[in-house]
Design a protein around this motif. Sequence first.
Motif, PDB file in Angstrom:
ATOM      1  N   TRP A  70       0.831  -1.091  -0.308  1.00 29.10           N
ATOM      2  CA  TRP A  70      -0.064  -0.001   0.127  1.00 29.10           C
ATOM      3  C   TRP A  70       1.357   1.209   0.148  1.00 29.10           C
ATOM      4  N   ASP A  71       2.018   0.894   0.676  1.00 26.54           N
ATOM      5  CA  ASP A  71       3.065   2.650   1.166  1.00 26.54           C
ATOM      6  C   ASP A  71       3.611   2.422  -0.412  1.00 26.54           C
ATOM      7  N   ALA A  80      -7.547   3.258  -7.979  1.00 26.87           N
ATOM      8  CA  ALA A  80      -8.197   1.597  -8.449  1.00 26.87           C
ATOM      9  C   ALA A  80      -8.837   0.543  -7.817  1.00 26.87           C
ATOM     10  N   LEU A  81      -7.207   0.095  -6.705  1.00 28.42           N
ATOM     11  CA  LEU A  81      -7.158  -0.204  -6.268  1.00 28.42           C
ATOM     12  C   LEU A  81      -8.824  -0.452  -5.207  1.00 28.42           C
ATOM     13  N   THR A  82      -9.392   0.071  -4.692  1.00 19.86           N
ATOM     14  CA  THR A  82     -10.103   0.401  -4.020  1.00 19.86           C
ATOM     15  C   THR A  82     -11.993   0.665  -4.980  1.00 19.86           C
ATOM     16  N   LYS A  83     -11.520   0.583  -6.234  1.00 21.95           N
ATOM     17  CA  LYS A  83     -13.574   1.080  -6.751  1.00 21.95           C
ATOM     18  C   LYS A  83     -13.164  -0.398  -6.733  1.00 21.95           C
ATOM     19  N   HIS A  84     -12.317  -1.317  -7.172  1.00 19.42           N
ATOM     20  CA  HIS A  84     -12.417  -2.750  -7.872  1.00 19.42           C
ATOM     21  C   HIS A  84     -12.812  -3.535  -6.353  1.00 19.42           C
ATOM     22  N   GLU A  85     -12.120  -3.421  -5.287  1.00 16.27           N
ATOM     23  CA  GLU A  85     -12.688  -3.842  -3.841  1.00 16.27           C
ATOM     24  C   GLU A  85     -13.963  -3.276  -3.248  1.00 16.27           C
ATOM     25  N   ILE A 250     -14.074  -9.507  -0.278  1.00 16.10           N
ATOM     26  CA  ILE A 250     -12.626  -8.798  -1.654  1.00 16.10           C
ATOM     27  C   ILE A 250     -12.560 -10.453  -2.328  1.00 16.10           C
ATOM     28  N   HIS A 251     -13.032 -10.528  -4.177  1.00  9.77           N
ATOM     29  CA  HIS A 251     -12.555 -11.463  -5.067  1.00  9.77           C
ATOM     30  C   HIS A 251     -10.908 -11.286  -5.454  1.00  9.77           C
ATOM     31  N   PRO A 252     -10.677 -12.318  -5.279  1.00 11.24           N
ATOM     32  CA  PRO A 252      -9.014 -12.493  -5.311  1.00 11.24           C
ATOM     33  C   PRO A 252      -8.714 -11.896  -6.789  1.00 11.24           C
ATOM     34  N   ALA A 253      -9.126 -11.501  -7.514  1.00 13.52           N
ATOM     35  CA  ALA A 253      -9.388 -11.047  -9.260  1.00 13.52           C
ATOM     36  C   ALA A 253      -8.631  -9.654  -8.888  1.00 13.52           C
ATOM     37  N   VAL A 254      -9.501  -8.888  -8.381  1.00 16.21           N
ATOM     38  CA  VAL A 254      -9.397  -7.256  -7.712  1.00 16.21           C
ATOM     39  C   VAL A 254      -8.286  -7.071  -7.827  1.00 16.21           C
ATOM     40  N   TYR A 255      -7.004  -7.622  -7.144  1.00 21.20           N
ATOM     41  CA  TYR A 255      -4.933  -7.288  -7.903  1.00 21.20           C
ATOM     42  C   TYR A 255      -5.500  -6.731  -8.790  1.00 21.20           C
ATOM     43  N   ALA A 256      -5.471  -8.260  -9.421  1.00 22.50           N
ATOM     44  CA  ALA A 256      -4.905  -8.109 -11.200  1.00 22.50           C
ATOM     45  C   ALA A 256      -5.301  -7.314 -11.935  1.00 22.50           C
ATOM     46  N   ASP A 263       0.035 -11.802  -7.511  1.00 25.29           N
ATOM     47  CA  ASP A 263       0.014 -13.046  -5.731  1.00 25.29           C
ATOM     48  C   ASP A 263       0.581 -11.921  -5.188  1.00 25.29           C
ATOM     49  N   ARG A 264       1.999 -11.096  -5.093  1.00 25.50           N
ATOM     50  CA  ARG A 264       2.848 -10.231  -4.322  1.00 25.50           C
ATOM     51  C   ARG A 264       1.018  -9.731  -3.249  1.00 25.50           C
ATOM     52  N   ALA A 265       0.068  -8.699  -3.964  1.00 28.72           N
ATOM     53  CA  ALA A 265      -0.974  -8.773  -3.094  1.00 28.72           C
ATOM     54  C   ALA A 265      -1.678  -9.286  -2.641  1.00 28.72           C
TER      55      ALA A 265
END
Length: 310
Positions: A70-71, A80-85, A250-256, A263-265
Amino acid sequence: MTASLARETTRGFVPGIPLSDREETAGRLLASSARKSYDPMIEVDWEAPIPDDKFGLTPEWSTLYGTALWDELSDEQRIALTKHEAASVSGVGLWFEILLMQMLLRDVYDRNKHSRHVQFALTEVADECRHSVMFARAGERLGMPGYGPPRYIHLLGKLWGRFFRGANAYAAVMAAEEILDMMQRDFMRDERVQPLTRTVSKIHVLEEARHIRFAREEVARRLTGASRARLAFERFNTALVVFFVVKSMIHPAVYANAGLDGDRAAAEAKRNSHYHDRVRKSGTKLMTFLDNVGLVGGPSKIFYKKVHLL
């Protein structure tokens, strides 16, 4: 009043769970619905622009908030991440709303349709139908994929929706709604969050308050005098549903999909103590209620601990 609608005593239920007569409760909730209900197609400005500088949900509710990743993210990446979440949370909410409607309709199928209890249940179905459309429309407006639970949980939901009813169904539904509620209360008050998310959250929170009250009293009523075997079953079923709902949020696909190393996220989110603490603190009210009605104990604690509610 017919025998099937006879008054229930207001004493002798689960300690700490005040109950009124079932018909009186339903009558008050029907009156509340008449005074204050919302049509999302009118109340939400679906044509308003989506600001580029607003988060999809309260940043502190992001599964990556407080992590090293996050940092490293820019403001644009965090947004973008929080929109997907947010879209993922709405997708799971939509999925569970549909299961809830099925449960309510099955539950009232053989009951006296003149009763206020049945009439409020039908009113709740109407509310949930509007909420489902609202969640779907919000994800579409944000330009997000149609998230939902993993396929195996989606299929398990079909089985649960077909076979579970009574106290176990009301407890599971109430718990799932409380989980959404504890997040959306923060979303709706946070000016850093997209106006669309805030409005959708506000409508859902205000109307779900009635639904949660309805479900809480039904759970307490239907567990009165339950045998040890039945309580054990109810505990297991409720905990299992809560486990799947929280795991699916939270669907795993949100990160990619948000442009991150998936994977890291996912790995950092899995060990994010900040997020786990937030879930635990926000879920205190829910867990206190479940404990008071005897739905926390034995193997069920394992499921709650795995999703950080205990």
